[in-house]
Design a protein around this motif. Structure first.
Motif, mmCIF file in Angstrom:
data_model
loop_
_atom_site.group_PDB
_atom_site.id
_atom_site.type_symbol
_atom_site.label_atom_id
_atom_site.label_comp_id
_atom_site.label_asym_id
_atom_site.label_seq_id
_atom_site.Cartn_x
_atom_site.Cartn_y
_atom_site.Cartn_z
ATOM 1 N N THR A 42 0.821 -1.222 0.000
ATOM 2 C CA THR A 42 0.000 0.000 0.000
ATOM 3 C C THR A 42 0.848 1.262 0.000
ATOM 4 O OG1 THR A 42 -0.120 -0.074 2.409
ATOM 5 C CG2 THR A 42 -1.934 -1.114 1.186
ATOM 6 N N GLU A 43 2.111 1.148 0.440
ATOM 7 C CA GLU A 43 3.019 2.295 0.338
ATOM 8 C C GLU A 43 4.451 1.813 0.183
ATOM 9 O OE1 GLU A 43 3.704 4.116 4.604
ATOM 10 O OE2 GLU A 43 1.565 3.803 4.233
ATOM 11 N N LEU A 46 8.468 5.842 -11.281
ATOM 12 C CA LEU A 46 8.266 4.568 -10.565
ATOM 13 C C LEU A 46 6.855 4.494 -9.974
ATOM 14 C CD1 LEU A 46 11.696 4.176 -8.682
ATOM 15 C CD2 LEU A 46 11.035 3.296 -10.921
ATOM 16 N N GLU A 47 6.400 5.612 -9.418
ATOM 17 C CA GLU A 47 5.039 5.619 -8.835
ATOM 18 C C GLU A 47 3.993 5.332 -9.901
ATOM 19 O OE1 GLU A 47 5.162 8.450 -4.930
ATOM 20 O OE2 GLU A 47 4.949 9.479 -6.839
ATOM 21 N N GLN A 48 4.221 5.921 -11.075
ATOM 22 C CA GLN A 48 3.302 5.722 -12.189
ATOM 23 C C GLN A 48 3.267 4.246 -12.596
ATOM 24 O OE1 GLN A 48 1.468 8.117 -13.468
ATOM 25 N NE2 GLN A 48 0.559 6.682 -14.949
ATOM 26 N N GLU A 49 4.453 3.656 -12.683
ATOM 27 C CA GLU A 49 4.563 2.253 -13.107
ATOM 28 C C GLU A 49 3.984 1.300 -12.062
ATOM 29 O OE1 GLU A 49 6.187 0.554 -15.840
ATOM 30 O OE2 GLU A 49 5.898 2.482 -16.834
ATOM 31 N N LEU A 50 4.257 1.606 -10.783
ATOM 32 C CA LEU A 50 3.898 0.674 -9.712
ATOM 33 C C LEU A 50 2.506 0.954 -9.140
ATOM 34 C CD1 LEU A 50 7.387 0.803 -7.960
ATOM 35 C CD2 LEU A 50 6.452 -1.195 -9.137
ATOM 36 N N GLN A 51 2.012 2.157 -9.420
ATOM 37 C CA GLN A 51 0.678 2.553 -8.938
ATOM 38 C C GLN A 51 0.564 2.521 -7.410
ATOM 39 O OE1 GLN A 51 -2.380 3.516 -10.855
ATOM 40 N NE2 GLN A 51 -0.567 4.176 -12.004
ATOM 41 N N VAL A 52 1.684 2.814 -6.745
ATOM 42 C CA VAL A 52 1.706 2.888 -5.278
ATOM 43 C C VAL A 52 2.582 4.091 -4.912
ATOM 44 C CG1 VAL A 52 2.319 1.674 -3.135
ATOM 45 C CG2 VAL A 52 1.579 0.349 -5.115
ATOM 46 N N PRO A 53 2.166 4.910 -3.933
ATOM 47 C CA PRO A 53 2.989 6.082 -3.584
ATOM 48 C C PRO A 53 4.292 5.717 -2.876
ATOM 49 C CG PRO A 53 1.109 5.897 -2.103
ATOM 50 C CD PRO A 53 0.930 4.832 -3.154
ATOM 51 N N ILE A 54 5.340 6.480 -3.189
ATOM 52 C CA ILE A 54 6.625 6.314 -2.487
ATOM 53 C C ILE A 54 6.643 7.343 -1.355
ATOM 54 C CG2 ILE A 54 9.148 6.493 -2.713
ATOM 55 C CD1 ILE A 54 8.839 5.524 -5.621
ATOM 56 N N LYS A 55 6.542 6.865 -0.126
ATOM 57 C CA LYS A 55 6.358 7.760 1.022
ATOM 58 C C LYS A 55 7.663 8.184 1.679
ATOM 59 C CE LYS A 55 1.771 7.554 1.773
ATOM 60 N NZ LYS A 55 0.848 8.583 2.128
ATOM 61 N N ILE A 56 8.673 7.323 1.537
ATOM 62 C CA ILE A 56 9.962 7.646 2.161
ATOM 63 C C ILE A 56 11.064 7.480 1.136
ATOM 64 C CG2 ILE A 56 11.706 6.705 3.756
ATOM 65 C CD1 ILE A 56 9.578 6.355 5.848
ATOM 66 N N VAL A 57 11.989 8.455 1.120
ATOM 67 C CA VAL A 57 13.192 8.321 0.296
ATOM 68 C C VAL A 57 14.371 8.398 1.263
ATOM 69 C CG1 VAL A 57 14.568 9.315 -1.574
ATOM 70 C CG2 VAL A 57 12.064 9.418 -1.676
ATOM 71 N N SER A 58 15.166 7.345 1.293
ATOM 72 C CA SER A 58 16.295 7.316 2.225
ATOM 73 C C SER A 58 17.550 7.802 1.504
ATOM 74 C CB SER A 58 16.474 5.888 2.753
ATOM 75 O OG SER A 58 17.634 5.823 3.539
ATOM 76 N N VAL A 59 18.291 8.703 2.168
ATOM 77 C CA VAL A 59 19.467 9.313 1.519
ATOM 78 C C VAL A 59 20.759 9.054 2.295
ATOM 79 C CG1 VAL A 59 18.158 11.070 0.272
ATOM 80 C CG2 VAL A 59 18.911 11.548 2.615
ATOM 81 N N GLY A 60 20.753 8.026 3.137
ATOM 82 C CA GLY A 60 21.962 7.669 3.890
ATOM 83 C C GLY A 60 21.589 6.671 4.964
#
Ligand code: IMP
Length: 423
Positions: free
Chosen positions: A325-326, A400-414
């Motif tokens: 779901t996310e 990616l969201e468009q392709e997967l049809q699920v929202p990306i809620k967190i982006v980890s940068v380290g």
């Protein structure tokens, strides 16, 4: 109250440990539901790196209760080492770390059987972590296993002896050259069992049912990744448990209609450790850069991880099987500096374009078809807010969201707790 899940969507090592640690403040209970010390969940905070193998990643938070569920297999020796390593943190293990009576025990001879089985396979070896996972689950499904609850009953040592003797005969059957001193291994095992017995053993399905009735918030923490699932992964190059969402129901005794959010974690690229197919694997400078910058070495075995571009065919499959779901995208910072970023959107399989993982997926059978996107130069590791991220990274995320049809809620940068951007 529903039970939320957190699952790896690739071949493991997506960064579940870090995310559980970040999310724990929202939960009262963190529960592991499958796998064993083949997992290595890495957490970093206050400049220190911690690797957990069996203990759930909520252990560093004061208010969370951590449960090792019935679907987990426990090696007392490794468990004791984990407890010892956490000794300096003043954690009240008796009240914060509860173990299911129905979880199975990894015996020293299970580890030896793993080694013998892999040695006998030669080139076809799985690339197992050799922690005894496969043989322990074999004994579980073969109805021969020893469970944590047995340690509370009379006669468990006799039961142990009978099983270990049987294992020794099986090791001999493999007829391979492995050296071991069973007496020494047994002394270590029995000593570690005594440490384990100081913890609380519970009927975790009952505990979790009561906790749900009282409105407690529960997060089930997966180990390994969906493509290592015993049923849906790249069999036989998989682990021996259900790493996907359904595994949380059987591994904890939670009913399917009590599952809430399904949080799926993936890396901005792909890695795999051990043998088996990996269509987007790179053998060039790009793969080498991902491995070096991403510090891609197994947390349990130290083996270098194979690296490659993101595989959307495989990721879509994992999203579907798990009902994600996310999404959470890890290690975006590792891709900084690549002029072009590639994403596999289909496979060429025997001359045909396909959008699914074929039954006999072998690297040679499948050639990835890539979409290419602009990369980004900027270092992301100091960024704190989504609006600071470069435009081309936004474009990557939105694609990616468009392709997967699920929202990306967190982006980890380290790797640190603080290097986590919420969207
Ligand atoms: P086993 O579960 O240790 O027997 O390993 C079976 C396969 O799963 C091997 O390819 C391992 O490298 C892989 N594997 C097991 N645990 C993990 C993990 O936590 N992360 C990544 N790969 C894993």
């Amino acid at each position: 109250m529903a039970v939320d899940l957190l699952l790896g969507l690739q071949w493991g090592d997506e960064g579940k440990g870090k995310i559980v640690d970040v999310l724990t403040k929202n939960y009262d209970i963190i529960a592991r539901f499958q796998g064993g010390p083949n997992a290595g969940h890495t957490l970093e905070f206050d400049g220190i790196k911690h690797v957990l193998h069996t203990i759930p990643s909520g252990i560093f938070h004061k208010n969370a209760v951590n449960i090792v569920g019935n679907g987990v297999v426990i090696d007392p020796v490794i468990f004791k080492k984990e407890l010892d390593a956490l000794g300096k943190f003043n954690i009240d293990f008796h009240s914060k770390l509860l173990i299911s009576r129905k979880a199975h025990l990894i015996l020293p001879t299970h580890r030896l059987l793993d080694a013998a089985s892999e040695a006998a396979k030669g080139k076809a070896k799985i690339g197992s972590t050799l922690k005894g996972i496969g043989p322990t689950y074999m004994d579980k499904t073969g109805r021969n296993g020893m469970r944590i609850g047995d340690l509370e009953l009379d006669g468990w040592k006799e039961k142990y002896r009978a099983l270990a003797d049987k294992h020794e005969a099986m090791i001999a059957f493999y007829n391979v050259d492995i050296e071991y001193d069973l007496k020494e291994l047994e002394t270590e095992f029995l000593n570690a069992v005594e440490t384990l017995r100081k913890l609380q053993f519970i009927d975790s399905e009952d505990y979790l049912f009561q906790a749900q009735s009282k409105g407690k918030k529960i997060l089930a923490e997966g180990a390994q990744g969906s493509l290592l699932d015993i049923d849906f992964g790249t069999y036989p190059y998989v682990t021996s448990s259900n790493t996907t969402a359904a595994g949380a129901c059987t591994g904890l005794g939670v009913a399917p209609n009590k599952i809430g959010d399904v949080k799926g974690i993936f890396k901005a690229y792909t890695t795999r450790v051990g043998s088996g197919p990996f269509p987007t694997e790179l053998f060039d400078q790009d793969g080498e850069t991902m491995g070096r910058v991403g510090n891609e070495f197994g947390a349990t075995t130290g083996r270098p991880r194979r690296c490659g571009w993101l595989d959307l065919v495989a990721l879509k499959y994992a999203v579907r099987i798990n009902g994600v779901t996310e999404l959470m995208m890890m290690k975006a910072d590792v891709l900084s500096g690549f002029k072009k970023i590639k994403v596999c959107t289909a496979y060429n399989y025997k001359g045909k374009e396909i959008q699914h993982l074929p039954y006999n997926i072998e690297t040679e059978n499948v050639t990835p078809i890539y979409s290419e996107m602009e990369g980004w130069e900027k270092d992301l590791t100091q960024m704190e807010k989504a609006d600071q991220l470069p435009k081309t990274l936004h474009a990557y995320i939105e694609f990616l969201e468009q392709e997967l049809q699920v929202p990306i809620k967190i982006v980890s940068v380290g790797p640190d707790r603080t290097q986590t951007i919420h969207r």
